[in-house]
Motif scaffolding. Structure first.
Motif, PDB file in Angstrom:
ATOM      1  N   LEU A  30       0.501  -1.335  -0.340  1.00  0.00           N
ATOM      2  CA  LEU A  30       0.413   0.055  -0.007  1.00  0.00           C
ATOM      3  C   LEU A  30       0.535   1.134  -0.010  1.00  0.00           C
ATOM      4  N   PRO A  31       1.541   1.480  -1.343  1.00  0.00           N
ATOM      5  CA  PRO A  31       2.425   2.490  -1.010  1.00  0.00           C
ATOM      6  C   PRO A  31       2.016   3.897  -1.390  1.00  0.00           C
ATOM      7  N   ASP A  32       0.788   3.667  -1.182  1.00  0.00           N
ATOM      8  CA  ASP A  32      -0.453   4.977  -1.088  1.00  0.00           C
ATOM      9  C   ASP A  32      -0.809   5.099   0.181  1.00  0.00           C
ATOM     10  N   GLY A  33      -1.239   4.333   0.624  1.00  0.00           N
ATOM     11  CA  GLY A  33      -1.798   4.228   1.712  1.00  0.00           C
ATOM     12  C   GLY A  33      -3.368   3.656   1.045  1.00  0.00           C
ATOM     13  N   ILE A  34      -4.577   3.990   1.994  1.00  0.00           N
ATOM     14  CA  ILE A  34      -5.639   3.319   1.801  1.00  0.00           C
ATOM     15  C   ILE A  34      -6.428   4.332   0.512  1.00  0.00           C
ATOM     16  N   VAL A  35      -6.345   3.100  -0.510  1.00  0.00           N
ATOM     17  CA  VAL A  35      -6.791   3.866  -1.825  1.00  0.00           C
ATOM     18  C   VAL A  35      -8.001   3.197  -1.861  1.00  0.00           C
ATOM     19  N   ASP A  36      -9.310   4.667  -2.509  1.00  0.00           N
ATOM     20  CA  ASP A  36     -10.817   4.471  -2.315  1.00  0.00           C
ATOM     21  C   ASP A  36     -11.038   2.946  -1.321  1.00  0.00           C
ATOM     22  N   PRO A  37     -11.197   3.619   0.113  1.00  0.00           N
ATOM     23  CA  PRO A  37     -12.032   2.801   1.133  1.00  0.00           C
ATOM     24  C   PRO A  37     -14.252   2.666   0.716  1.00  0.00           C
ATOM     25  N   ARG A  38     -14.548   1.965   0.554  1.00  0.00           N
ATOM     26  CA  ARG A  38     -15.709   1.635   0.208  1.00  0.00           C
ATOM     27  C   ARG A  38     -17.126   0.457   0.627  1.00  0.00           C
ATOM     28  N   ARG A  39     -18.062   1.130   1.096  1.00  0.00           N
ATOM     29  CA  ARG A  39     -19.179   0.177   1.179  1.00  0.00           C
ATOM     30  C   ARG A  39     -19.025  -0.247  -0.067  1.00  0.00           C
ATOM     31  N   CYS A  40     -20.052  -1.487  -0.367  1.00  0.00           N
ATOM     32  CA  CYS A  40     -21.162  -2.096  -1.410  1.00  0.00           C
ATOM     33  C   CYS A  40     -22.327  -2.260  -1.235  1.00  0.00           C
ATOM     34  N   ASP A  41     -23.439  -1.752  -2.020  1.00  0.00           N
ATOM     35  CA  ASP A  41     -24.654  -2.215  -1.358  1.00  0.00           C
ATOM     36  C   ASP A  41     -25.045  -4.073  -2.313  1.00  0.00           C
ATOM     37  N   CYS A  42     -24.297  -4.202  -2.748  1.00  0.00           N
ATOM     38  CA  CYS A  42     -24.778  -6.173  -3.229  1.00  0.00           C
ATOM     39  C   CYS A  42     -25.201  -6.738  -1.732  1.00  0.00           C
ATOM     40  N   THR A 122     -20.402   4.629  -0.440  1.00  0.00           N
ATOM     41  CA  THR A 122     -21.208   3.369  -0.532  1.00  0.00           C
ATOM     42  C   THR A 122     -21.361   2.893  -2.770  1.00  0.00           C
ATOM     43  N   ASN A 123     -20.796   2.007  -2.955  1.00  0.00           N
ATOM     44  CA  ASN A 123     -20.753   1.565  -4.479  1.00  0.00           C
ATOM     45  C   ASN A 123     -22.340   0.927  -4.530  1.00  0.00           C
ATOM     46  N   ASP A 124     -23.086   0.957  -5.630  1.00  0.00           N
ATOM     47  CA  ASP A 124     -24.099   0.875  -6.291  1.00  0.00           C
ATOM     48  C   ASP A 124     -23.506  -0.370  -6.931  1.00  0.00           C
ATOM     49  N   GLY A 125     -23.403  -1.772  -6.044  1.00  0.00           N
ATOM     50  CA  GLY A 125     -23.312  -3.428  -6.717  1.00  0.00           C
ATOM     51  C   GLY A 125     -24.077  -4.153  -6.900  1.00  0.00           C
ATOM     52  N   VAL A 126     -25.799  -3.101  -6.282  1.00  0.00           N
ATOM     53  CA  VAL A 126     -26.563  -4.147  -6.842  1.00  0.00           C
ATOM     54  C   VAL A 126     -26.979  -3.790  -8.206  1.00  0.00           C
ATOM     55  N   ASN A 127     -27.065  -2.550  -8.757  1.00  0.00           N
ATOM     56  CA  ASN A 127     -26.849  -2.155 -10.482  1.00  0.00           C
ATOM     57  C   ASN A 127     -25.383  -2.217 -10.824  1.00  0.00           C
ATOM     58  N   HIS A 128     -24.518  -3.520 -10.918  1.00  0.00           N
ATOM     59  CA  HIS A 128     -23.190  -3.908 -10.863  1.00  0.00           C
ATOM     60  C   HIS A 128     -23.187  -3.401 -12.482  1.00  0.00           C
TER      61      HIS A 128
END
Length: 132
Positions: A30-42, A122-128
């Motif tokens: 992880l040279p850039d640390g935590i990248v793109d932290p997200r939750r998903c609703d799938c 939160t990513n839209d995992g329901v409509n992937h």
């Protein structure tokens, strides 16, 4: 599983992640640390409630517990969701949207409080996108 085994690498950019019981240990580049932290609703992510972040396919190594990792797949069977068979903690997954990347459970990182990240989108995992 597609994840390379342990090799000698510079320590500064590498971080340890562990499941709850410690049976599974990962090393993440992880040279850039935590990248793109997200939750998903799938349907799966909604139930597990974890915050995931991205690591490259070459940036994840299993240090310990390869035999304790269990795979769960559903729907298209592209994503690979990995869990510890001792404590049940989700540690990482091969991403469906980009199989050359992994998502990892931010809460498994040593020394990181996921509640300290603030607002996590939160990513839209329901409509992937792969379903279109």
């Amino acid at each position: 599983m597609g994840i390379k085994e342990v090799s000698a690498v510079a320590v500064n950019e590498w971080h340890t992640a562990r499941c709850h019981c410690g049976a599974v240990q990962l090393r993440l580049h992880l040279p850039d640390g935590i990248v793109d932290p997200r939750r998903c609703d799938c349907s799966l992510c909604r139930r597990r409630g974890a915050i995931a972040a991205t690591v490259s396919e070459n940036g994840i190594e299993i240090l310990q517990g390869h035999a304790h990792l269990r795979l769960y797949q559903f729907n298209t069977h592209v994503a690979e969701h990995w869990f510890c068979d001792v404590c049940g903690i989700y540690t990482h997954h091969r991403r469906r949207s980009n199989p050359h990347e992994y998502g990892y459970n931010v809460a498994c990182l040593e020394g990181i409080d996921p509640f300290g990240l603030g607002v996590v989108p939160t990513n839209d995992g329901v409509n992937h996108p792969a379903d279109r």
